[in-house]
Design an enzyme around this catalytic site. Sequence first.
Site, PDB file in Angstrom:
ATOM      1  N   GLU A  44       0.784  -1.222   0.000  1.00  0.00           N
ATOM      2  CA  GLU A  44       0.000   0.000   0.000  1.00  0.00           C
ATOM      3  C   GLU A  44       0.828   1.290   0.000  1.00  0.00           C
ATOM      4  OE1 GLU A  44      -2.936  -0.015   3.075  1.00  0.00           O
ATOM      5  OE2 GLU A  44      -3.769  -1.924   2.448  1.00  0.00           O
ATOM      6  N   GLU A 103      -5.376  -8.654   1.117  1.00  0.00           N
ATOM      7  CA  GLU A 103      -6.008  -8.258   2.387  1.00  0.00           C
ATOM      8  C   GLU A 103      -7.478  -7.982   2.146  1.00  0.00           C
ATOM      9  OE1 GLU A 103      -4.345  -4.904   4.562  1.00  0.00           O
ATOM     10  OE2 GLU A 103      -2.328  -5.664   4.188  1.00  0.00           O
TER      11      GLU A 103
HETATM   12  C1  GCO Z   1      -3.686  -1.592   5.538  1.00  0.00           C
HETATM   13  C2  GCO Z   1      -2.620  -2.396   6.059  1.00  0.00           C
HETATM   14  C3  GCO Z   1      -2.967  -3.126   7.305  1.00  0.00           C
HETATM   15  C4  GCO Z   1      -4.101  -2.580   8.114  1.00  0.00           C
HETATM   16  C5  GCO Z   1      -5.425  -3.004   7.574  1.00  0.00           C
HETATM   17  C6  GCO Z   1      -6.617  -2.461   8.335  1.00  0.00           C
HETATM   18  O1  GCO Z   1      -4.352  -2.056   4.615  1.00  0.00           O
HETATM   19  O2  GCO Z   1      -3.917  -0.487   6.001  1.00  0.00           O
HETATM   20  O3  GCO Z   1      -2.065  -3.238   5.138  1.00  0.00           O
HETATM   21  O4  GCO Z   1      -1.771  -3.008   7.974  1.00  0.00           O
HETATM   22  O5  GCO Z   1      -4.005  -3.002   9.408  1.00  0.00           O
HETATM   23  O6  GCO Z   1      -5.577  -2.588   6.281  1.00  0.00           O
HETATM   24  O7  GCO Z   1      -6.660  -1.070   8.278  1.00  0.00           O
END
Ligand code: GCO
Length: 452
Positions: free
Chosen positions: A170, A353
């Site tokens: 990200e 994710e």
């Molecule tokens: C993100 C990160 C994670 C976060 C999750 C929840 O996507 O921000 O990869 O570390 O914890 O997304 O916000």
Amino acid sequence: MQKINLPDNSFMLSKDFLYGVATSSFQIEGDRKGRLDCIWDTFCSQPHTIEDGTNGDIACEHIANWKQDIALVDSLGVDAYRLSISWPRVMNADGSVNGIGMRFYINLVDELVSRNMKVFVTLYHWDLPQYLEDEGGWLNRKTAYAFEKYARIVAQALGEKVHAYATLNEPFCSAYLGYETGIHAPGKTGVANGRKAAHHLLLAHGLALKSLREICPNSLHGIVLNFSTCHAASNSDADKTATKWADEYHNQWYLKPILDGQYPAVIEQLAQDERPVVAEGDMEIISQPIDYLGINYYTRTVYRADASGWFEVVPPTDTNLTAMGWEITPDAFTELLVDLHHRYTLPPIYITENGAAMDDELIDGEVLDNDRTAYFHSHLNAVHDAIEKGVDIKGYFAWSLMDNFEWALGYSKRFGIVYVDYETQKRTIKQSGNAYAELVKSRINGYISGIK
Ligand code: GCO
């Protein structure tokens, strides 16, 4: 009890579709003494940066508990584990390797491989060594070259035991939240800073990708990007245009350079001194082919035009929200995947994710988080729908294996499918974790298009 069900003929019910769980180093590891400081240590030590005033010093004490954590991952029956490497744990400031830190990850990877799990390694999940931030961090072009060196060293140590490497997680968050709005470490602000950081992050990705490929030709190499679909608050031309800018600024800014070798048109909307300096050859480095794209998705965002015609977020009025205040919008997930598929020639996709923070309660040793299970159910079905519409999606990782440090929100938000009692470090599989494991274990061998 809520379950996760998919249509009977779903490709996602075969073992050809990969399931995993994901974590990141700073969010779970603890053991701050075993590594150098990173920008999140510094950020946490400043007043009013973290909602509950906490930090990553202890977190889930994963460094001490890693063996039992990996046994826990294995017990869920998943095919893969996505973790990130802490740069300040494996490298010293003089560029030499921290042998103890590197040994930790070598052991971790060996353990996963010995349990027949595929290892997905992310090289950068936001924990930039503080000594590099002291030199400007991602505002300094040299950081991209430091990253390449670090990536090389990790690839040499872990090699092709790693199934898939991701350069960055990200970059939107690192650049926009870290250097433009300042709500994440290192807390810098301004459009020019944000865009500069983003360019250097993308450059770092490209430089590292080349080295990773050289050192581990048989592993997969890619990047993990987050997307929030952008929806206009009304049908007015102003709102629709503002929403298009928002999409280009937040989403396409990171993908288009990689797949098409150029920034989206919104760059023209910025003042000259807000645009990143793109050196000759940068876009070629950035746009080398990737083997896969990791997509993180949580929610959609609604935008409207502000007085100047630029975009601003319209907060959700809906009541169907997670504990983050994020709308639960699985249809937008399908829409995102199909839209990207139509816009670009995409490599294979892994959902790296997806998940939800909910207000969990541990009662009599159980967490009955039907709301989170329902979230997984609807979002996995959204992935199924995208596959049916022709998107090449190879796997899905639940965020997250266990509750952990949720950045500026500290430990107040729980994203895990495993509950962590931070007093005792006891782990308890939540109902959603059991539902996920049940889905994963119900899969069958061999899928021949449409026939189970
Ligand atoms: C993100 C990160 C994670 C976060 C999750 C929840 O996507 O921000 O990869 O570390 O914890 O997304 O916000």
